[in-house]
Design a protein around this motif. Sequence first.
Motif, mmCIF file in Angstrom:
data_model
loop_
_atom_site.group_PDB
_atom_site.id
_atom_site.type_symbol
_atom_site.label_atom_id
_atom_site.label_comp_id
_atom_site.label_asym_id
_atom_site.label_seq_id
_atom_site.Cartn_x
_atom_site.Cartn_y
_atom_site.Cartn_z
ATOM 1 N N GLY A 201 7.961 -10.964 -52.790
ATOM 2 C CA GLY A 201 6.550 -10.612 -52.681
ATOM 3 C C GLY A 201 5.717 -11.722 -52.079
ATOM 4 O O GLY A 201 6.210 -12.802 -51.747
ATOM 5 N N CYS A 202 4.442 -11.419 -51.957
ATOM 6 C CA CYS A 202 3.490 -12.364 -51.367
ATOM 7 C C CYS A 202 3.342 -13.618 -52.236
ATOM 8 O O CYS A 202 3.661 -13.607 -53.432
ATOM 9 C CB CYS A 202 2.126 -11.699 -51.232
ATOM 10 S SG CYS A 202 2.117 -10.292 -50.101
ATOM 11 N N HIS B 161 3.879 -6.634 -46.503
ATOM 12 C CA HIS B 161 2.882 -7.584 -45.994
ATOM 13 C C HIS B 161 3.429 -8.996 -45.830
ATOM 14 O O HIS B 161 2.817 -9.812 -45.154
ATOM 15 C CB HIS B 161 1.671 -7.631 -46.932
ATOM 16 C CG HIS B 161 0.947 -6.330 -47.013
ATOM 17 N ND1 HIS B 161 0.155 -5.858 -46.002
ATOM 18 C CD2 HIS B 161 0.938 -5.389 -47.984
ATOM 19 C CE1 HIS B 161 -0.341 -4.683 -46.342
ATOM 20 N NE2 HIS B 161 0.121 -4.370 -47.537
ATOM 21 N N CYS B 162 4.528 -9.290 -46.501
ATOM 22 C CA CYS B 162 5.012 -10.670 -46.463
ATOM 23 C C CYS B 162 6.519 -10.738 -46.206
ATOM 24 O O CYS B 162 6.955 -11.001 -45.091
ATOM 25 C CB CYS B 162 4.651 -11.397 -47.754
ATOM 26 S SG CYS B 162 5.251 -10.519 -49.223
ATOM 27 N N PRO C 109 5.119 -1.149 -50.328
ATOM 28 C CA PRO C 109 3.736 -1.513 -49.990
ATOM 29 C C PRO C 109 3.288 -2.786 -50.712
ATOM 30 O O PRO C 109 2.391 -3.490 -50.264
ATOM 31 C CB PRO C 109 2.914 -0.305 -50.413
ATOM 32 C CG PRO C 109 3.781 0.434 -51.377
ATOM 33 C CD PRO C 109 5.202 0.124 -51.030
ATOM 34 N N CYS C 110 3.959 -3.071 -51.835
ATOM 35 C CA CYS C 110 3.623 -4.248 -52.664
ATOM 36 C C CYS C 110 4.714 -4.348 -53.719
ATOM 37 O O CYS C 110 5.240 -3.318 -54.169
ATOM 38 C CB CYS C 110 2.263 -4.029 -53.330
ATOM 39 S SG CYS C 110 1.816 -5.262 -54.570
ATOM 40 N N ASN D 32 2.067 -8.867 -57.268
ATOM 41 C CA ASN D 32 3.188 -9.820 -57.349
ATOM 42 C C ASN D 32 3.286 -10.451 -58.749
ATOM 43 O O ASN D 32 4.387 -10.799 -59.192
ATOM 44 C CB ASN D 32 3.085 -10.886 -56.251
ATOM 45 C CG ASN D 32 1.755 -11.597 -56.223
ATOM 46 O OD1 ASN D 32 0.854 -11.278 -57.003
ATOM 47 N ND2 ASN D 32 1.611 -12.562 -55.322
ATOM 48 N N CYS E 52 -1.518 -11.580 -52.854
ATOM 49 C CA CYS E 52 -1.145 -10.167 -52.926
ATOM 50 C C CYS E 52 -2.322 -9.316 -52.445
ATOM 51 O O CYS E 52 -3.457 -9.527 -52.865
ATOM 52 C CB CYS E 52 -0.771 -9.803 -54.369
ATOM 53 S SG CYS E 52 -0.475 -8.042 -54.622
ATOM 54 N N HIS E 53 -2.040 -8.349 -51.579
ATOM 55 C CA HIS E 53 -3.090 -7.486 -51.032
ATOM 56 C C HIS E 53 -3.653 -6.543 -52.092
ATOM 57 O O HIS E 53 -4.684 -5.926 -51.873
ATOM 58 C CB HIS E 53 -2.549 -6.691 -49.841
ATOM 59 C CG HIS E 53 -2.259 -7.564 -48.650
ATOM 60 N ND1 HIS E 53 -2.825 -7.345 -47.415
ATOM 61 C CD2 HIS E 53 -1.499 -8.674 -48.519
ATOM 62 C CE1 HIS E 53 -2.400 -8.275 -46.569
ATOM 63 N NE2 HIS E 53 -1.598 -9.084 -47.221
ATOM 64 N N TYR E 54 -2.944 -6.418 -53.197
ATOM 65 C CA TYR E 54 -3.418 -5.580 -54.299
ATOM 66 C C TYR E 54 -3.746 -6.466 -55.506
ATOM 67 O O TYR E 54 -3.663 -6.028 -56.643
ATOM 68 C CB TYR E 54 -2.380 -4.512 -54.634
ATOM 69 C CG TYR E 54 -2.109 -3.626 -53.435
ATOM 70 C CD1 TYR E 54 -2.915 -2.527 -53.171
ATOM 71 C CD2 TYR E 54 -1.091 -3.936 -52.531
ATOM 72 C CE1 TYR E 54 -2.710 -1.740 -52.051
ATOM 73 C CE2 TYR E 54 -0.865 -3.153 -51.407
ATOM 74 C CZ TYR E 54 -1.672 -2.061 -51.168
ATOM 75 O OH TYR E 54 -1.463 -1.287 -50.048
HETATM 76 FE FE1 FES Z 1 2.625 -8.294 -51.148
HETATM 77 FE FE2 FES Z 1 1.438 -7.329 -53.345
HETATM 78 S S1 FES Z 1 0.876 -6.959 -51.296
HETATM 79 S S2 FES Z 1 3.238 -8.528 -53.210
#
Ligand code: FES
Length: 150
Positions: free
Chosen positions: A66-67, A15-16, A41-42, A78, A72-74
């Motif tokens: 990470g984000c 995602h990032c 995915p994370c 992170n 963080c999408h979750y």
């Molecule tokens: Fe990017 Fe969790 S979704 S670090």
Amino acid sequence: MTGFEPRIIAFCCRHCAYAAADLAGGSRLNYPESLHIVQLPCTGRVDVLHLLKSFEEGADGVLVAGCLPGRCHYLKGNLHARQRIDHLHQLLDRIGFETDRARMINISAAMGARFAELATEFTERIRQLGPNLLAVSAQSPATQSPGTTP
Ligand code: FES
């Protein structure tokens, strides 16, 4: 050290950091070719064992990207990854292994230039440290312990 090109594994959140690396590449911003990106995915999926295994298998440096905090999408992936990096640093320190070989960065998908900058900076730091002498693959048959298989 001359002629040493570090092998770096970068565990990147899709995602990032993965998107930022893609943006850097698409924008023709250079970052070291020796960076091998593993898309996740994370970063919450990263385990200390993955990082230790990377060193065992020959990585000279390990980057976890990470984000940004709070993005963080979750939710807390992170933050968990950061805790694992801190734990890894404690373990590495206990065995006298350079903790600088493992680093976590937080970045957004729009930060392609920053990704290239941080990847280059990290690679330079690893270049200063030199090869990972604990890597199993770095041992020649003559230096392996008795009973180990090549
Ligand atoms: Fe990017 Fe969790 S979704 S670090």
